[in-house]
Design a protein around this motif. Structure first.
Motif, PDB file in Angstrom:
ATOM      1  N   VAL A   1       5.662   3.392   2.697  1.00 52.15           N
ATOM      2  CA  VAL A   1       5.569   5.215   2.836  1.00 52.15           C
ATOM      3  C   VAL A   1       6.714   6.356   2.190  1.00 52.15           C
ATOM      4  O   VAL A   1       7.727   6.109   2.253  1.00 52.15           O
ATOM      5  CB  VAL A   1       5.885   5.480   4.395  1.00 52.15           C
ATOM      6  N   HIS A   2       5.645   6.914   1.427  1.00 52.81           N
ATOM      7  CA  HIS A   2       6.586   7.886   0.648  1.00 52.81           C
ATOM      8  C   HIS A   2       6.788   8.932   1.075  1.00 52.81           C
ATOM      9  O   HIS A   2       5.964  10.293   1.268  1.00 52.81           O
ATOM     10  CB  HIS A   2       6.164   7.816  -0.542  1.00 52.81           C
ATOM     11  N   LEU A   3       7.954   9.296   1.283  1.00 51.03           N
ATOM     12  CA  LEU A   3       7.966  10.747   2.184  1.00 51.03           C
ATOM     13  C   LEU A   3       8.058  12.195   1.678  1.00 51.03           C
ATOM     14  O   LEU A   3       9.636  11.869   0.535  1.00 51.03           O
ATOM     15  CB  LEU A   3       8.762  10.687   3.752  1.00 51.03           C
ATOM     16  N   MET A   4       7.591  12.774   1.715  1.00 54.15           N
ATOM     17  CA  MET A   4       7.558  14.142   0.348  1.00 54.15           C
ATOM     18  C   MET A   4       7.456  15.410   1.265  1.00 54.15           C
ATOM     19  O   MET A   4       6.889  15.966   0.949  1.00 54.15           O
ATOM     20  CB  MET A   4       6.948  13.990  -0.699  1.00 54.15           C
ATOM     21  N   ILE A   5       8.689  15.310   2.573  1.00 52.11           N
ATOM     22  CA  ILE A   5       8.731  16.499   3.564  1.00 52.11           C
ATOM     23  C   ILE A   5       9.990  16.551   3.675  1.00 52.11           C
ATOM     24  O   ILE A   5      10.937  16.040   3.965  1.00 52.11           O
ATOM     25  CB  ILE A   5       7.630  15.530   4.961  1.00 52.11           C
TER      26      ILE A   5
ATOM     27  N   ILE B   1       1.036  -1.255   0.132  1.00 50.63           N
ATOM     28  CA  ILE B   1      -0.197  -0.253   0.008  1.00 50.63           C
ATOM     29  C   ILE B   1       1.112   1.053  -0.182  1.00 50.63           C
ATOM     30  O   ILE B   1       1.377   1.309   1.389  1.00 50.63           O
ATOM     31  CB  ILE B   1      -1.088   0.636   1.449  1.00 50.63           C
ATOM     32  N   HIS B   2       0.672   2.509  -1.128  1.00 52.00           N
ATOM     33  CA  HIS B   2       1.560   2.972  -1.491  1.00 52.00           C
ATOM     34  C   HIS B   2       1.221   4.369  -0.765  1.00 52.00           C
ATOM     35  O   HIS B   2       0.029   4.540  -0.654  1.00 52.00           O
ATOM     36  CB  HIS B   2       2.098   3.265  -3.182  1.00 52.00           C
ATOM     37  N   ILE B   3       1.283   5.095   0.230  1.00 51.42           N
ATOM     38  CA  ILE B   3       1.071   6.374   1.330  1.00 51.42           C
ATOM     39  C   ILE B   3       1.941   7.577   0.755  1.00 51.42           C
ATOM     40  O   ILE B   3       3.298   7.240   1.795  1.00 51.42           O
ATOM     41  CB  ILE B   3       1.053   5.998   2.628  1.00 51.42           C
ATOM     42  N   ASP B   4       1.445   8.474   0.661  1.00 51.15           N
ATOM     43  CA  ASP B   4       2.226   9.688  -0.385  1.00 51.15           C
ATOM     44  C   ASP B   4       1.866  10.366   1.121  1.00 51.15           C
ATOM     45  O   ASP B   4       0.898  11.352   1.430  1.00 51.15           O
ATOM     46  CB  ASP B   4       1.833  10.147  -1.592  1.00 51.15           C
ATOM     47  N   VAL B   5       3.616  11.280   1.606  1.00 53.78           N
ATOM     48  CA  VAL B   5       2.778  12.236   2.372  1.00 53.78           C
ATOM     49  C   VAL B   5       3.423  13.615   2.319  1.00 53.78           C
ATOM     50  O   VAL B   5       4.817  13.394   1.636  1.00 53.78           O
ATOM     51  CB  VAL B   5       3.755  11.576   3.854  1.00 53.78           C
TER      52      VAL B   5
ATOM     53  N   MET C   1       8.474   2.170  -9.445  1.00 55.34           N
ATOM     54  CA  MET C   1       8.856   3.661 -10.235  1.00 55.34           C
ATOM     55  C   MET C   1       7.240   4.369  -9.987  1.00 55.34           C
ATOM     56  O   MET C   1       6.290   3.365  -9.624  1.00 55.34           O
ATOM     57  CB  MET C   1       8.251   3.184 -12.073  1.00 55.34           C
ATOM     58  N   ASP C   2       7.074   5.607  -9.971  1.00 51.65           N
ATOM     59  CA  ASP C   2       6.420   6.350  -9.502  1.00 51.65           C
ATOM     60  C   ASP C   2       5.606   7.380 -10.353  1.00 51.65           C
ATOM     61  O   ASP C   2       6.185   8.666 -10.427  1.00 51.65           O
ATOM     62  CB  ASP C   2       6.141   6.892  -7.749  1.00 51.65           C
ATOM     63  N   GLY C   3       4.039   7.098 -10.377  1.00 51.44           N
ATOM     64  CA  GLY C   3       3.569   8.945 -11.385  1.00 51.44           C
ATOM     65  C   GLY C   3       3.422   8.371 -12.763  1.00 51.44           C
ATOM     66  O   GLY C   3       4.204   8.273 -13.601  1.00 51.44           O
TER      67      GLY C   3
HETATM   68 ZN    ZN Z   1       4.584   8.020  -3.831  1.00 54.12          ZN
END
Ligand code: ZN
Ligand code: DX5
Length: 220
Positions: free
Chosen positions: A67-71, A34-38, A176-178
Motif C-alpha cells: 500500500v503506497h500512501l500518497m496522503i 498487489i500495489h495499491i495507490d492511495v 521502483m514505481d512509475g
Molecule cells: Zn504507487
C-alpha cells in the motif's frame, strides 16, 4: 547470486468497476504483490481509494498488499490501513512531521515499513532511516497519475541507495514505481531494484494479457 525480481502490479490501471475480479486475475497471472495507490487530492493532485475498498479486497487474495500512501498528514490513517489488511505500508517523508514516529506507528501495527522518494526528493531525506525500514520506494514519475513517462534521472539515486544498503549489509528491498515498461525495466534492475511496480504496462500491453506482461517485466 541473482536477485529474484518481484512484480507489484498497480491496480490504479485496473477497471475499478470490477476491482475484485482484477485482483484475482493478477494473482492468477503471477503477481507477487498487489500495489495499491492511495491518493488524497492534497499530497498529490488526484483521488483514489481508501481503507474501505482495501478491506473488501482483502478476503479475495493472500497476496501481499503493497500500500503506497500518497496522503498528508499520514499518521492518523495508518491504523485504518493496517486494519484494512495492508501488509506493507509505504509513506512519503514529506507527509509527516516526524519520520521516525511514523515508522514506529507502522511497526507497532506489525506491518512492513516502506519509505518513498519522489523523483526530486534527495537521499538525505531518508538516509538515516534506511536501517529502520523494510523497503524504499523510488518514484520514477511525479506521484499522482498512472501512464506517465519514466524519468531515467532517478537511476543514479537508486544506485547510491543500493550501495548504502549493501555497505551496511541490510536486507532492505528497493522498489521502483512509475512509467516502467518492457524497455526500461532492465535499467531499473541494473540500478538495484528488486520490486517493479507497473500499472499501464501490465494492464494495457499485449491487449491486457496480464500473465504475459508480468513475465516480460520479470525476465527482460
Ligand atoms: Zn504507487
Ligand atoms: C503514481 C503511482 C504509480 C502508478 C504506476 O503516483 O504511484 O503506482 O500507478 O502506473 P504506471 O505504471 O502506469 O506509471
Amino acid at each position: 547470486m541473482t536477485t529474484s525480481i518481484k512484480i507489484s502490479p498497480s491496480i490504479l490501471s485496473a477497471n475499478f468497476s470490477k476491482l475484485g475480479e482484477e485482483v484475482i486475475s493478477l494473482e492468477k497471472a503471477g503477481a507477487d504483490y498487489i500495489h495499491i495507490d492511495v491518493m488524497d487530492g492534497h499530497f498529490v493532485p488526484n483521488l483514489t481509494i481508501g481503507p474501505e475498498v482495501i478491506k473488501e479486497l482483502r478476503p479475495l487474495t493472500k497476496k501481499i498488499f503493497d500500500v503506497h500512501l500518497m496522503i498528508s498528514p499520514v499518521d492518523n490513517f495508518i491504523k485504518d490501513f493496517s486494519n484494512a489488511g495492508a501488509d506493507i505500508i509505504t509513506f512519503h517523508p514529506e507527509a509527516t512531521t516526524n519520520v521516525a514516529n511514523t515508522i514506529n506507528l507502522i511497526k507497532n501495527e506489525g506491518k512492513k515499513v516502506g519509505i518513498s522518494l519522489k523523483p526530486k526528493s534527495k537521499i538525505d531525506l531518508i538516509e538515516k532511516y534506511i536501517d529502520q525500514v523494510d523497503l524504499i520506494l523510488i518514484m520514477s514519475v511525479e506521484p499522482g497519475f498512472g501512464g506517465q513517462k519514466f524519468m531515467p534521472e532517478v537511476l543514479d539515486k537508486t544506485k547510491k541507495i543500493k550501495e548504502i544498503i549493501d555497505k551496511k549489509n541490510l536486507k532492505v528491498e528497493i522498489e521502483m514505481d512509475g512509467g516502467i515498461n518492457f524497455d526500461n525495466c532492465s535499467k531499473a534492475k541494473e540500478a538495484g531494484v528488486n520490486i517493479l511496480v507497473s500499472g499501464s504496462t501490465i494492464f494495457k500491453e499485449n491487449k491486457g494479457d496480464l500473465k504475459k506482461n508480468i513475465e516480460i517485466l520479470r525476465t527482460n
